[in-house]
Write a protein that holds these residues in place. Structure first.
Motif, short mmCIF file in Angstrom:
data_model
loop_
_atom_site.label_atom_id
_atom_site.label_comp_id
_atom_site.label_asym_id
_atom_site.label_seq_id
_atom_site.Cartn_x
_atom_site.Cartn_y
_atom_site.Cartn_z
N PRO A 27 0.88 -1.19 0.09
CA PRO A 27 -0.10 -0.11 0.01
C PRO A 27 0.81 1.34 0.01
O PRO A 27 0.17 2.50 -0.14
CB PRO A 27 -0.74 -0.18 1.34
CG PRO A 27 0.06 -0.81 2.18
CD PRO A 27 0.97 -2.01 1.44
N GLY A 103 0.68 -1.51 -7.08
CA GLY A 103 -0.06 -1.08 -5.91
C GLY A 103 -0.62 -2.42 -5.06
O GLY A 103 -1.10 -3.07 -5.86
N GLY A 104 -0.30 -2.42 -4.11
CA GLY A 104 -1.15 -3.42 -3.28
C GLY A 104 -0.73 -4.66 -3.70
O GLY A 104 0.35 -5.13 -3.84
N ASP A 105 -1.91 -5.86 -4.03
CA ASP A 105 -1.39 -7.10 -4.54
C ASP A 105 -1.83 -7.04 -5.94
O ASP A 105 -3.06 -6.36 -6.34
CB ASP A 105 -2.33 -7.98 -3.46
CG ASP A 105 -2.22 -9.52 -4.12
OD1 ASP A 105 -1.24 -10.10 -3.55
OD2 ASP A 105 -2.54 -9.93 -5.00
N ILE A 108 -5.49 -8.14 -6.65
CA ILE A 108 -6.67 -7.69 -5.93
C ILE A 108 -6.93 -6.31 -6.67
O ILE A 108 -6.16 -5.52 -6.80
CB ILE A 108 -6.49 -7.42 -4.64
CG1 ILE A 108 -6.39 -8.66 -3.82
CG2 ILE A 108 -7.74 -6.72 -3.95
CD1 ILE A 108 -7.41 -9.51 -3.86
N PHE A 109 -7.98 -6.35 -7.64
CA PHE A 109 -8.35 -5.11 -8.48
C PHE A 109 -6.94 -4.40 -9.09
O PHE A 109 -7.01 -3.36 -9.30
CB PHE A 109 -8.93 -4.26 -7.57
CG PHE A 109 -10.18 -4.58 -6.87
CD1 PHE A 109 -11.21 -5.13 -7.46
CD2 PHE A 109 -10.28 -4.39 -5.53
CE1 PHE A 109 -12.18 -5.86 -6.97
CE2 PHE A 109 -11.52 -5.01 -4.76
CZ PHE A 109 -12.33 -5.47 -5.59
N THR A 133 -2.54 -5.95 0.53
CA THR A 133 -3.70 -5.09 -0.28
C THR A 133 -4.10 -4.09 0.50
O THR A 133 -3.89 -4.31 1.84
CB THR A 133 -4.80 -6.13 -0.86
OG1 THR A 133 -5.64 -5.41 -1.55
CG2 THR A 133 -5.58 -6.55 0.44
N ALA A 134 -4.33 -2.76 -0.01
CA ALA A 134 -4.78 -1.78 0.68
C ALA A 134 -5.98 -2.01 1.67
O ALA A 134 -5.82 -1.23 2.99
CB ALA A 134 -5.25 -0.55 -0.50
N TYR A 188 -13.21 -0.65 -2.59
CA TYR A 188 -12.12 -0.07 -3.20
C TYR A 188 -12.41 1.03 -4.30
O TYR A 188 -13.46 0.60 -4.79
CB TYR A 188 -11.06 -1.00 -4.10
CG TYR A 188 -10.34 -1.90 -2.95
CD1 TYR A 188 -10.87 -2.83 -2.16
CD2 TYR A 188 -8.76 -1.87 -3.04
CE1 TYR A 188 -10.16 -3.75 -1.37
CE2 TYR A 188 -8.12 -2.78 -2.36
CZ TYR A 188 -8.69 -3.66 -1.40
OH TYR A 188 -7.88 -4.47 -0.60
N MET A 189 -11.88 1.92 -4.69
CA MET A 189 -12.27 2.82 -5.76
C MET A 189 -13.55 3.35 -5.62
O MET A 189 -14.08 3.47 -6.76
CB MET A 189 -11.95 2.02 -7.22
CG MET A 189 -10.72 1.73 -7.35
SD MET A 189 -10.37 0.62 -8.87
CE MET A 189 -10.58 -1.01 -8.55
N ASN A 216 -4.78 6.79 1.88
CA ASN A 216 -3.21 6.91 1.89
C ASN A 216 -2.94 6.08 2.87
O ASN A 216 -2.09 6.21 3.64
CB ASN A 216 -2.51 8.30 1.90
CG ASN A 216 -2.81 9.17 0.64
OD1 ASN A 216 -3.01 8.75 -0.16
ND2 ASN A 216 -2.87 10.37 0.90
N ALA A 217 -3.51 4.91 3.02
CA ALA A 217 -3.01 4.02 4.19
C ALA A 217 -1.73 3.61 4.11
O ALA A 217 -1.15 3.36 3.03
CB ALA A 217 -3.95 2.56 3.90
N ALA A 245 -8.39 5.87 -1.30
CA ALA A 245 -9.15 5.56 -0.03
C ALA A 245 -9.74 4.49 -0.11
O ALA A 245 -10.47 3.91 -1.17
CB ALA A 245 -9.90 6.76 0.18
N1 SAH Z 1 -4.23 -3.76 -6.18
C1 SAH Z 1 -4.46 -2.69 -5.26
C2 SAH Z 1 -5.72 -1.94 -5.63
C3 SAH Z 1 -5.75 -1.22 -6.89
S1 SAH Z 1 -7.29 -0.30 -7.17
C4 SAH Z 1 -4.40 -3.30 -3.87
O1 SAH Z 1 -4.20 -4.32 -3.90
O2 SAH Z 1 -4.35 -2.52 -2.82
C5 SAH Z 1 -6.79 1.34 -6.58
C6 SAH Z 1 -7.53 1.39 -5.33
O3 SAH Z 1 -7.16 0.72 -4.10
C7 SAH Z 1 -7.80 2.79 -5.01
O4 SAH Z 1 -8.93 3.45 -5.60
C8 SAH Z 1 -7.80 2.81 -3.40
O5 SAH Z 1 -9.40 2.47 -3.08
C9 SAH Z 1 -7.10 1.50 -2.99
N2 SAH Z 1 -6.03 2.04 -2.47
C10 SAH Z 1 -4.68 1.66 -3.08
N3 SAH Z 1 -3.72 2.04 -2.30
C11 SAH Z 1 -4.17 2.70 -1.30
C12 SAH Z 1 -3.85 3.38 -0.06
N4 SAH Z 1 -2.42 3.40 0.19
N5 SAH Z 1 -4.67 3.72 0.96
C13 SAH Z 1 -6.17 3.58 0.74
N6 SAH Z 1 -6.56 3.03 -0.27
C14 SAH Z 1 -5.73 2.60 -1.21
#
Ligand code: SAH
Length: 271
Positions: A27, A103-105, A108-109, A133-134, A188-189, A216-217, A245
């Motif tokens: 994240p 970003g994240g995993d 996952i999206f 993931t976030a 998400y999103m 911004n987690a 967020a």
């Molecule tokens: N693959 C990513 C998600 C990508 S979709 C994962 O696994 O986290 C993009 C969405 O992820 C953003 O619109 C938001 O909803 C979320 N996101 C990604 N990074 C974030 C963060 N640091 N803090 C909060 N939400 C986050």
């Protein structure tokens, strides 16, 4: 690096076989990278960096690595997904060790599934490395246990922004399922659609269902707001919450009202 083989007494270069690793960058906080992710980044000769990846994770990249940003933040136009896919195949075909940093995993999206399928169909060797993931990072940052067994039987990850052309999510139905089956809902999103989402959720969940929003987690800029479902849209506007967020809807967030978070804004009914 080229490997030379002998053929008819003449040394001819043979191309090194390239490959792609889809790597979850987590994240934002570089300390949340997995060891496997760090190793893949260190060994990459080409790194294609997605939107929402914290540049700090690039501290592990080799100086010789070529870093290509394909995200749209910071005023740059994003690279179309079709072009990204072609670039991945091209780089791997040129013998590069490519890391596709997401970003994240990646699954996952994150379009990781689409990229994996495309690369496999093109005959490119591809593997994936998990990232945090976030939704999980946001929850943990507030000490929320998404599946606390006293109040939840499971957790549902949903997107608030469907693929163009897809049917819109039926939030009323989702809310009713979460209510009857005791599921925590992680969205998400959802920022740009928060009004629509809230309206639907209010038709299937009690209006005083607690919600946590985490922007911004895991980053120093993290902001979090706790409110009731009926106040969710207003909270976004009054607190100026923006993407990225996540929203966590359900009774697992109820205890937060009693917590004293230094970076939290605990909203009341009147907020
Ligand atoms: N693959 C990513 C998600 C990508 S979709 C994962 O696994 O986290 C993009 C969405 O992820 C953003 O619109 C938001 O909803 C979320 N996101 C990604 N990074 C974030 C963060 N640091 N803090 C909060 N939400 C986050």
């Amino acid at each position: 690096m080229n490997i030379f083989t002998k053929s008819n007494s003449v040394c001819e270069p043979t191309k090194q076989v390239g490959f792609v690793t889809l790597v979850g960058a987590g994240p934002g906080d570089p300390e949340l990278l997995t060891l496997k992710a760090v190793r893949a980044i260190q060994q990459a000769s080409v790194i294609m960096v997605d939107d929402l990846v914290n540049d700090e994770v690039l501290q592990y990249a080799s100086r010789a690595a070529r870093v290509i940003h394909v995200g749209k933040r910071g005023g740059c136009a994003s690279t179309p997904q079709r072009l990204i896919l072609k670039m991945l195949v091209q780089e791997a075909s040129n013998g590069e060790s490519v890391v596709r940093l997401k970003g994240g995993d990646p699954f996952i999206f994150g379009r990781g599934g689409e990229e994996l399928a495309y690369l496999e169909a093109a005959g490119v060797a591809v593997t994936a490395v998990n990232g945090i993931t976030a939704g999980l990072a946001g929850a943990t940052s507030l000490n929320i246990s998404l599946t606390h067994r006293d109040v939840a039987h499971g957790v549902l990850f949903m997107t608030g922004h469907s693929k163009p052309g897809d049917q819109a999510v039926n939030w009323q139905q989702i809310a009713a399922t979460c209510h009857s089956s005791k599921l925590t809902l992680v969205i998400y999103m959802g920022v740009s659609n928060v009004g629509f989402i809230t309206k639907g959720l209010l038709q299937g969940l009690p209006s005083d269902t607690p919600v946590a929003v985490i922007q911004n987690a895991s980053l120093p800029t993290q902001r979090d707001v706790v409110c009731k479902l009926k106040d969710l849209s207003t909270a976004f506007a009054s607190e100026g919450l923006t993407s990225p967020a996540i929203m966590i809807v359900g009774n697992v967030t109820a205890g937060l009202q009693a917590l004293s978070q230094p970076n939290s804004n605990l909203l009341t009914d009147a907020a």
